[in-house]
Motif scaffolding. Structure first.
Motif: not given
Lengths: 617, 229
Positions: A30-36, B74, B76-79, B211
């Protein structure tokens, strides 16, 4: 990093195969996820290999011709962008509703899931490969969960063991094996008695491989070709242990010892037969029944047997063959009763099963499909006997729970109770002047099997028929056209079945939208290649590698067939257990997300092969 | 850069504050220019930020936790996400604990304010701050900087509440102010329910909302200045 991304973690954990991951791995992911956020009607543009999780909203996948290929809703993963090596094949995916998407690059996914090759394979593999893995697992489980686990070896081994003295010739051994019906002998020293410790073992395979194939004289002493250092098993082990030992050592015979002394021998066949033992018992009590009422009583156990087999994880192939064998036993017993009542048949005949029973794919509560071929020397006055005979047997089958065929494909129908010459004529008509409608009704007769009587009658019909169907383009084209009318759905969308025309349906018709299309394809392949087999899996195996079907496609088709069969078998077992009439309508809520994925893979296999068929004709 | 912006823009103010700031975290933060107002939205580096506090008054109440997540292109980077509880050294009020679920025990394991603010300033450097209801985060962060460095800095801010309010005001229809709450706005855009009152969750929820909001604006020429509050 404990609860911070808890919601995202829980969401990911709810989706197979991520449910198998440890909490730590989920957190890493989950730490590597990006949300769009993707607005309705917008396309996904991915320039690297990416896996998408649909958090909310819906995605639609279409092909170049804008035909719907699949839909994805909340909680689905979309792996279409995972294998982007092929430039021309960029998937066309757009939002059917506003979407919140979680994405992870396949590169990162691979890094995190390095210790989970199975989960990774599941995501990155092609559907057919994934289905194959599933079926391998199912078959392993069928063995694991079988009753062998719980049965002591002592119930199985045969005693005493046949022995032979080491100085005897190979021919002596072969003779002894033949006379006593053994496939293996233990070898003992000259001066020990029959209970002495053996020094080796010799099997018929040894005679074949180490003697005949080597050109060794059969007067050679048996000790020359025996296997030394044979392994044995103590009788306190389970039957399953014995099976595993034999499987891992690639042997078929295993001496059994008790307190270190030899007491008997067990073979792979002995163990395998255990699973079929129920069917054997069934058949033997059927043979002993003396009235239709008795048979009817026995038939009440049939659904129970199906439930048990499904629970044991038997494959649908296994269930189908067992139920078909028992139906055959019922039919034969009824035929014998009819002959007792009506006297011997005036001329030779063959009682045929058609459809699923002929293909050995019958389940409990199927309808009866049968027919009679009568020898050509039948006279008009014989008709009365065959009429009474057919009614007795069909009524008897109905009393045993095999309902009358709604399409009247039964020997009681005069049309399907005819001499050989008429049957030859029927097939000639169907094959040489094919009409789609007539063919659709007749397709059941391309799956025929002799249950009782003179097998040469059907063989004659079939030989002639196959000679005319093979490479008969027009006939095969008509048959294909009919067969392609049953289309598998695309998959699932939310809790609905997504059809090829984009409709949502409440349930999946396993028979018409999954199993029947494969049965139809197999029939076409068999007729096109002149293959004699009737059982669907057997047909597919035999046509594999011919122009009709590649080996790879054949393997995938069998996997799809077995998976669909498995779902049907467990679905029906549940209904039978609830004392409901079994049907083929599977509600998506009945099955897990994972099973839905596998079903989708199975549909894809069918769709691809149907399409290939459409192109050929 | 226009002459007006040169003197009055936030980068000009930043430069003036930079000259006054003591050496350290705040000066480092002010050393890097913020994105120009004309920057296309996709290229603007954004940090969605949320605070949990012991109350609503920036002077009397304390910062209790900080959460942030980066947003650019656009995505969101959870990293690049962060969550930290701050040890205020004060006993927490029960009714307050019920909201943010940070107990005295949890607080005791938290970091000192200075460490957390430094981390936040570092992450915010050269970025635009994104919050829902700008007043709280702006005031609490300025107050914290005032206490720690003796100087209240400037932050260009995008406020999802202000954007929603602007939209509703333009429609010229009466609306219930509760419509402007984060959870209610998210519902309007069919975004999933989220565990509110956790600083990181709220920061992510705010970023998702932005977004969704901008997906309804023709975006070809969308510039940062249209969104700033």
């Amino acid at each position: 990093m404990s609860t911070e991304l808890a919601e995202i973690n829980n969401f990911i954990r709810s989706i197979p195969p991520f449910n198998e991951l440890t909490d730590e791995k989920i957190v890493q992911l989950s730490q590597k996820i990006t949300i769009s956020y993707l607005r309705q009607d917008k396309k996904i543009h991915a320039d690297t290999a990416i896996l998408y999780f649909i958090r909310t909203g819906a995605l639609t996948h279409v092909n170049e011709a804008n035909e719907l290929q699949g839909k994805y809703g909340e909680g689905d993963i979309c792996s279409l962008f995972c294998c982007q090596n092929n430039e021309q094949n960029i998937p066309l995916v757009c939002a059917a509703e506003d979407c919140l998407l979680y994405a992870i690059t396949c590169e990162q996914l691979t890094t995190v899931l390095i210790d989970y090759p199975k989960a990774l394979e599941f995501i990155l593999q092609r559907g057919s490969k994934r289905l194959k893995n599933k079926m391998v697992q199912v078959n392993e489980e069928a063995i694991l969960s079988s009753s062998l686990m719980n049965t002591a070896l002592s119930h199985f081994y045969k005693s005493p063991v046949a022995c032979i003295k080491a100085y005897k010739s190979i021919q002596d051994a072969a003779l002894k094996m033949t006379q006593q019906g053994y496939s293996c002998l233990l070898v003992i020293e000259k001066n020990t008695n029959e209970n002495g410790q053996p020094i080796g073992i010799v099997t018929d395979k040894d005679i074949r491989q180490r003697c005949v194939a080597q050109g060794l004289s059969f007067n050679t002493e048996i000790r020359e070709i025996m296997t030394h250092n044979m392994i044995s098993i103590d009788c306190n082990n389970s039957a399953y242990d014995a099976l595993i030992m034999m499987t891992s050592q690639h042997i078929h015979h295993l001496p059994v010892t008790k307190n270190g002394r030899l007491v008997g021998m067990i073979t792979v066949t002995d163990l395998m037969n255990q699973e079929g033992l129920n069917a054997v018992n069934f058949a033997s009590i059927i043979r002993k029944a003396n009235s239709v009422a008795e048979l009817s009583k026995i038939s009440e156990m049939l659904p129970k047997l199906q439930i048990r087999m499904a629970k044991l994880g038997s494959t649908a192939d296994h269930v189908g063959k067992t139920i078909s064998a028992i139906t055959m036993a019922f039919t034969i017993r009824l035929i014998k009763m009819a002959e007792d009542k009506l006297g011997q048949a005036p001329v030779v005949y063959a009682w045929l099963a058609a459809g699923s029973q002929a293909r050995q794919e019958q389940f409990a509560h199927s309808d009866q499909d049968n027919a009679l071929i009568i020898a050509n020397d039948m006279l008009p006055e014989h008709e009365q006997w065959f009429n009474s005979f057919a009614h007795f047997v069909c009524d008897g089958l109905a009393a045993c729970g095999f309902i009358y065929c709604p399409g009247n494909v039964m020997a009681t129908n005069k049309k399907w109770r005819q001499p050989l010459s008429v049957w030859q004529h029927y097939f000639e008509q169907w094959v040489s002047v094919p009409e789609p409608k007539a063919l659709m009704n007749a397709s059941i007769f391309f799956d025929l099997n002799t249950i009782y009587g003179d097998t040469t009658l059907l063989q004659q019909v079939r030989n002639k028929m196959l000679a005319t169907t093979k490479d008969n383009t027009l006939f095969l084209a008509h048959l294909s056209k009919n067969a392609l009318q049953h289309k598998p759905p695309l998959g699932f969308f939310r809790d609905f079945v997504l059809t090829q025309n984009g409709n949502n349906e409440a349930s999946l018709d396993l028979k018409h939208n999954g199993i029947a299309p494969i049965v139809d394809l197999a029939r076409i392949y068999a007729l096109a290649e002149g293959v004699n087999a009737v059982n669907t899996i057997e047909r597919i195996k035999q046509v594999a590698g011919t122009p009709s079907l590649t080996q790879t496609s054949a393997d995938s088709l069998i996997d799809a067939f077995e998976f669909l069969g498995l779902l049907r078998s467990s679905h029906q077992a549940k209904q039978l257990q609830a004392e409901k009439e079994p049907d083929n309508y599977l509600h998506p809520k009945e099955i897990s997300r994972l099973e839905r994925e596998h079903l989708k893979d199975a549909f894809k296999v069918i769709k691809t092969l149907q399409k290939a068929r459409q192109v050929v004709y | 850069m226009g002459i007006l912006e040169h003197w009055l823009g936030y980068n000009a103010k930043r430069q003036r504050l930079y000259n006054k700031a003591p050496t350290g975290a705040l000066k480092d933060f002010l050393a890097v220019p913020f994105p120009q107002p004309s920057t296309p939205f996709a290229q603007v580096p954004i940090l969605a930020v949320d605070f949990e506090t012991t109350g609503l008054n920036a002077v009397d109440d304390k910062l209790l936790s900080v959460g942030y997540v980066a947003l650019q292109n656009r995505q969101i980077q959870l990293a690049q996400s962060y969550h930290q509880v701050i040890n205020t050294g004060q006993k927490l009020k029960t009714d307050n604990v019920l909201i943010h679920r940070i107990t005295d025990n949890l607080q005791a394991q938290g970091h000192p304010l200075e460490v957390v603010v430094e981390q936040l300033l570092k992450a915010l450097t050269g970025k635009v701050m994104l919050v829902h209801f700008a007043r709280i985060e702006r005031h609490f962060l300025q107050q914290a900087c005032l206490e720690l460095y003796g100087l209240a800095p400037i932050f260009p801010i995008i406020d999802t509440l202000a954007l929603a309010k602007k939209r509703l005001d333009m429609q010229d229809v009466a609306y219930d102010p509760s419509e402007l709450r984060l959870a209610n706005l998210r519902k309007k855009y069919q975004l999933p329910n989220h565990l509110a009152h956790n600083a990181l969750n709220d920061a992510i929820a705010t970023a998702e909302l932005l977004l969704a909001q901008i997906s309804y604006i023709p975006t070809e020429n969308l510039q940062l200045k249209t969104l700033l509050c």
